[in-house]
Design an enzyme around this catalytic site. Structure first.
Site, PDB file in Angstrom:
ATOM      1  N   PRO A 285       0.800  -1.679   0.160  1.00  0.00           N
ATOM      2  CA  PRO A 285      -0.067  -0.030   0.049  1.00  0.00           C
ATOM      3  C   PRO A 285       1.032   1.560  -0.242  1.00  0.00           C
ATOM      4  O   PRO A 285       1.497   0.992   0.861  1.00  0.00           O
ATOM      5  CB  PRO A 285      -0.595   0.127   1.273  1.00  0.00           C
ATOM      6  CG  PRO A 285      -0.194  -0.860   2.151  1.00  0.00           C
ATOM      7  CD  PRO A 285       0.994  -2.028   1.770  1.00  0.00           C
ATOM      8  N   GLY A 286       0.507   2.227  -0.486  1.00  0.00           N
ATOM      9  CA  GLY A 286       1.140   3.739  -0.802  1.00  0.00           C
ATOM     10  C   GLY A 286       0.290   4.446  -0.274  1.00  0.00           C
ATOM     11  O   GLY A 286       0.097   5.188   0.864  1.00  0.00           O
ATOM     12  N   ARG A 287      -0.789   4.946  -1.078  1.00  0.00           N
ATOM     13  CA  ARG A 287      -1.453   6.005  -0.797  1.00  0.00           C
ATOM     14  C   ARG A 287      -2.426   6.367   0.522  1.00  0.00           C
ATOM     15  O   ARG A 287      -2.989   7.096   1.522  1.00  0.00           O
ATOM     16  CB  ARG A 287      -2.874   6.379  -1.518  1.00  0.00           C
ATOM     17  CG  ARG A 287      -4.138   7.495  -1.728  1.00  0.00           C
ATOM     18  CD  ARG A 287      -4.947   7.339  -2.845  1.00  0.00           C
ATOM     19  NE  ARG A 287      -4.540   6.714  -4.142  1.00  0.00           N
ATOM     20  CZ  ARG A 287      -4.139   6.805  -5.444  1.00  0.00           C
ATOM     21  NH1 ARG A 287      -4.343   8.478  -5.580  1.00  0.00           N
ATOM     22  NH2 ARG A 287      -4.015   6.308  -6.472  1.00  0.00           N
ATOM     23  N   ARG A 324      -2.195  16.129  -8.880  1.00  0.00           N
ATOM     24  CA  ARG A 324      -3.969  14.855  -9.841  1.00  0.00           C
ATOM     25  C   ARG A 324      -4.662  15.365 -10.048  1.00  0.00           C
ATOM     26  O   ARG A 324      -5.442  15.114 -10.514  1.00  0.00           O
ATOM     27  CB  ARG A 324      -3.835  14.843  -7.958  1.00  0.00           C
ATOM     28  CG  ARG A 324      -1.880  14.276  -7.689  1.00  0.00           C
ATOM     29  CD  ARG A 324      -2.513  13.389  -6.283  1.00  0.00           C
ATOM     30  NE  ARG A 324      -3.769  12.034  -7.371  1.00  0.00           N
ATOM     31  CZ  ARG A 324      -5.095  11.466  -6.614  1.00  0.00           C
ATOM     32  NH1 ARG A 324      -5.175  12.372  -5.802  1.00  0.00           N
ATOM     33  NH2 ARG A 324      -5.490  10.522  -7.261  1.00  0.00           N
ATOM     34  N   TYR A 328      -5.703  13.783 -13.188  1.00  0.00           N
ATOM     35  CA  TYR A 328      -6.540  12.543 -13.029  1.00  0.00           C
ATOM     36  C   TYR A 328      -8.137  13.411 -12.402  1.00  0.00           C
ATOM     37  O   TYR A 328      -8.787  12.164 -12.019  1.00  0.00           O
ATOM     38  CB  TYR A 328      -5.755  12.434 -11.967  1.00  0.00           C
ATOM     39  CG  TYR A 328      -4.746  11.473 -11.895  1.00  0.00           C
ATOM     40  CD1 TYR A 328      -3.850  10.311 -12.691  1.00  0.00           C
ATOM     41  CD2 TYR A 328      -4.159  11.343 -11.102  1.00  0.00           C
ATOM     42  CE1 TYR A 328      -2.777   9.908 -12.794  1.00  0.00           C
ATOM     43  CE2 TYR A 328      -2.614  11.336 -10.717  1.00  0.00           C
ATOM     44  CZ  TYR A 328      -2.465  10.402 -11.884  1.00  0.00           C
ATOM     45  OH  TYR A 328      -1.022   9.953 -12.027  1.00  0.00           O
ATOM     46  N   CYS A 355       0.645  29.970 -14.799  1.00  0.00           N
ATOM     47  CA  CYS A 355      -0.153  30.128 -16.380  1.00  0.00           C
ATOM     48  C   CYS A 355      -0.826  29.134 -16.860  1.00  0.00           C
ATOM     49  O   CYS A 355      -0.189  28.397 -18.262  1.00  0.00           O
ATOM     50  CB  CYS A 355       0.916  30.758 -16.951  1.00  0.00           C
ATOM     51  SG  CYS A 355       1.730  32.637 -16.079  1.00  0.00           S
ATOM     52  N   TYR A 385       1.192  11.097  -3.793  1.00  0.00           N
ATOM     53  CA  TYR A 385       1.223  11.840  -5.268  1.00  0.00           C
ATOM     54  C   TYR A 385       1.382  13.064  -5.093  1.00  0.00           C
ATOM     55  O   TYR A 385       1.031  13.180  -6.180  1.00  0.00           O
ATOM     56  CB  TYR A 385       1.134  10.801  -5.848  1.00  0.00           C
ATOM     57  CG  TYR A 385       0.553   9.052  -6.486  1.00  0.00           C
ATOM     58  CD1 TYR A 385       1.945   8.937  -6.257  1.00  0.00           C
ATOM     59  CD2 TYR A 385      -0.345   8.689  -5.376  1.00  0.00           C
ATOM     60  CE1 TYR A 385       2.189   7.143  -5.776  1.00  0.00           C
ATOM     61  CE2 TYR A 385      -0.318   7.397  -4.859  1.00  0.00           C
ATOM     62  CZ  TYR A 385       1.054   6.309  -5.153  1.00  0.00           C
ATOM     63  OH  TYR A 385       0.888   5.211  -5.487  1.00  0.00           O
TER      64      TYR A 385
HETATM   65  N1  LLP Z   1       2.674  -1.238  -6.016  1.00  0.00           N
HETATM   66  C1  LLP Z   1       3.229  -1.225  -7.379  1.00  0.00           C
HETATM   67  C2  LLP Z   1       3.590  -2.190  -8.062  1.00  0.00           C
HETATM   68  C3  LLP Z   1       1.983  -0.232  -7.802  1.00  0.00           C
HETATM   69  O1  LLP Z   1       2.374   0.379  -9.363  1.00  0.00           O
HETATM   70  C4  LLP Z   1       1.934   0.946  -6.970  1.00  0.00           C
HETATM   71  C5  LLP Z   1       1.472   2.535  -7.586  1.00  0.00           C
HETATM   72  C6  LLP Z   1       1.583   0.237  -5.867  1.00  0.00           C
HETATM   73  C7  LLP Z   1       1.852  -0.878  -5.102  1.00  0.00           C
HETATM   74  C8  LLP Z   1       0.756   1.489  -4.401  1.00  0.00           C
HETATM   75  O2  LLP Z   1      -0.300   2.142  -5.074  1.00  0.00           O
HETATM   76  P1  LLP Z   1      -1.560   2.252  -4.404  1.00  0.00           P
HETATM   77  O3  LLP Z   1      -1.563   1.573  -2.797  1.00  0.00           O
HETATM   78  O4  LLP Z   1      -0.200   4.196  -3.223  1.00  0.00           O
HETATM   79  O5  LLP Z   1      -2.509   3.092  -4.217  1.00  0.00           O
HETATM   80  N2  LLP Z   1       0.263   9.127  -9.304  1.00  0.00           N
HETATM   81  C9  LLP Z   1      -1.201   8.513  -8.986  1.00  0.00           C
HETATM   82  C10 LLP Z   1      -1.282   6.232  -8.599  1.00  0.00           C
HETATM   83  C11 LLP Z   1       0.004   5.825  -9.544  1.00  0.00           C
HETATM   84  C12 LLP Z   1       0.156   4.668  -8.316  1.00  0.00           C
HETATM   85  C13 LLP Z   1       1.732   3.779  -9.179  1.00  0.00           C
HETATM   86  N3  LLP Z   1       1.447   2.213  -8.672  1.00  0.00           N
HETATM   87  C14 LLP Z   1      -1.948   9.138  -8.558  1.00  0.00           C
HETATM   88  O6  LLP Z   1      -1.510  10.262  -7.887  1.00  0.00           O
HETATM   89  O7  LLP Z   1      -2.740   8.717  -8.361  1.00  0.00           O
END
Ligand code: LLP
Length: 431
Positions: A285-287, A324, A328, A355, A385
């Site tokens: 998890p990231g987000r 974002r 998006y 701008c 992000y």
């Molecule tokens: N693992 C892999 C292999 C990934 O490609 C990603 C995200 C994650 C984990 C983490 O995903 P999360 O839990 O954060 O959803 N810039 C975009 C999001 C791009 C995510 C790319 N990969 C945004 O701001 O929405």
């Protein structure tokens, strides 16, 4: 709740956001350490400790700075990195190499060498030509690494098209084609430099339903069954990726158990059917770790009221610190931090100073009618992000970030200076 209203002001993790804005300046990212830690606690309680033989790897791309990685390390989690830059930050933070896993659809040889020499032991293979690169790096440094093979499950997740990663038409993962996938796996098994550990999937980001996860898991398990049939080897590790959705406006954030319990149940049943021990299960998890732990503070400037159309409130940041919305069509909400108790009687568009017409950070922000230049606008859920995709468009410096904890605060990232923006610029001598 770490976000609260007190004395007419917004507080976050015990800190007065108006005071923080005055002390550190705006625009400014602020991060709540308690919020971050509570996310890891939930994963520990409802995933790793509950099931055992599990691993949580924070997807560093969401927010990767030294201080953040220190928090991740203290919480006992691993990290998923996707570039030499992220590995360099991890190394600078002293992040343990054996808790780093390397993802990415086009890892460059120098990046792979950097990872191997730092001691990174886990690679998520994401391309049919990657193995020779890993082998050459391992040979150079006399190392052996663990490899998971990322599959493209061919399931389209319901989220913004730019953040779907598991559908058939995707640059990510090895396709399921018989004569592509299994030879790749066999080569990893046969290589003296790699140990085949299992499979990886990541189907998309900002997800709120289980369907896509369960469908993709089914695909992954059928590949794992096939591996056993063909090669007589049971997978010892499955990585389910990240993607758990968060609240930006009013989306209902689901507990991790909502996603993980059904998958764990299915994996356990499948392991029994196969007569094998349940593999180690990893998530990335990231987000969901960092999004809601971050708020961006801006100062309102020009206000433009277009009669019967819209009121624009311009702020001192914008798409440079949060791309974002233009990218998006993301939605954000927030509050006027110094007028937290005043009723919100009108809706405005909060726009940046770049701008570019698309430079908006919140399209319909409810605010008090008294909104004026100098007010502090706090935009919620900007932790993921935001900083990591920041840019110097219009040569605006990238704002700094402050870490908050129980009423105390400290720099996490100092604001960029003009000198730093120009640092690498050179005027060729013939000019
Ligand atoms: N693992 C892999 C292999 C990934 O490609 C990603 C995200 C994650 C984990 C983490 O995903 P999360 O839990 O954060 O959803 N810039 C975009 C999001 C791009 C995510 C790319 N990969 C945004 O701001 O929405």
């Amino acid at each position: 709740m770490l976000r609260e209203k007190k004395n007419g002001r917004l507080y976050f993790d015990g800190c007065d956001m108006v005071k923080i804005a005055e002390e550190y300046g705006t625009p400014l990212y602020v991060f709540s350490e308690n919020d971050i830690v509570s996310r890891f606690d939930e994963l520990k309680r409802d995933f790793s400790d509950k099931y055992g033989n599990c691993r949580v790897a924070y997807a560093a791309k969401a927010f990767c700075v030294k201080g953040m990685l220190k928090i991740v390390e203290k919480c006992g989690a691993s990290i998923d990195v996707v570039s030499g830059g992220e590995i360099a930050v991890a190394a600078a933070a002293g992040f343990p190499a054996d808790r780093i896993e390397f993802n990415g659809n086009n890892k460059l040889l120098p990046e792979i060498e950097q990872a191997v020499s730092y001691g990174v032991k886990r690679f998520i293979l994401d391309g049919t030509n990657e193995l020779p690169l890993i082998e050459s790096a391992c040979k150079k440094y006399d190392k052996k690494v663990n490899v998971l093979v990322r599959i493209t499950p061919g399931v389209a997740a319901s989220t913004h098209d730019h953040i779907v990663t598991g559908k058939l038409d995707s640059k990510f993962g090895i396709p399921l084609e018989d004569d592509v996938l299994y030879p790749v796996i066999k080569n990893v098994m046969d290589s003296p430099y790699t140990e085949f550990k299992g499979l990886h999937m990541h189907i998309g980001s900002q997800l709120f339903t289980n369907r896509e996860y369960m469908e993709s898991l089914e695909v992954m398990l059928s590949v794992a069954s096939e591996i056993k049939k063909r090669f007589g080897a049971a997978v010892s590790e499955l990585n389910l990726g990240g993607g758990f959705g968060v609240t930006y406006i009013d989306e209902e954030r689901k507990p991790v158990s909502f996603f993980l319990d059904p998958m764990m149940e299915r994996i356990t049943a499948w392991s029994k059917e196969q007569g094998i021990e349940r593999p180690l299960i990893a998530v990335e998890p990231g987000r969901s770790i960092i999004a809601e732990a971050g708020i961006t503070l801006y100062r309102a400037g020009q206000i433009k009221n277009i009669k019967d159309v819209r009121k624009y409130v311009s702020i001192d940041g914008g798409m440079g610190d949060n791309i974002r919305v233009p990218l998006y069509d993301a939605k954000y909400t927030g509050i006027v931090a110094n007028k937290a108790d005043e009723p919100c009687t009108e809706v405005v568009t909060v726009c940046g100073k770049c701008c570019e017409s698309g430079d908006v950070v919140a399209e319909d922000l409810p605010v008090p009618e008294s909104i004026k230049a100098g007010d502090i606008i706090a935009i919620y859920s900007t932790g993921a992000y935001g900083y990591s995709m920041a840019s110097n468009y219009n040569n605006n410096p990238i704002p700094g970030a402050v870490l908050l904890k129980d009423g105390k605060s400290a720099w996490l990232i100092k604001p960029q200076s003009y000198e730093q923006i120009m640092e690498n610029q050179v005027i060729p001598e013939w000019l």
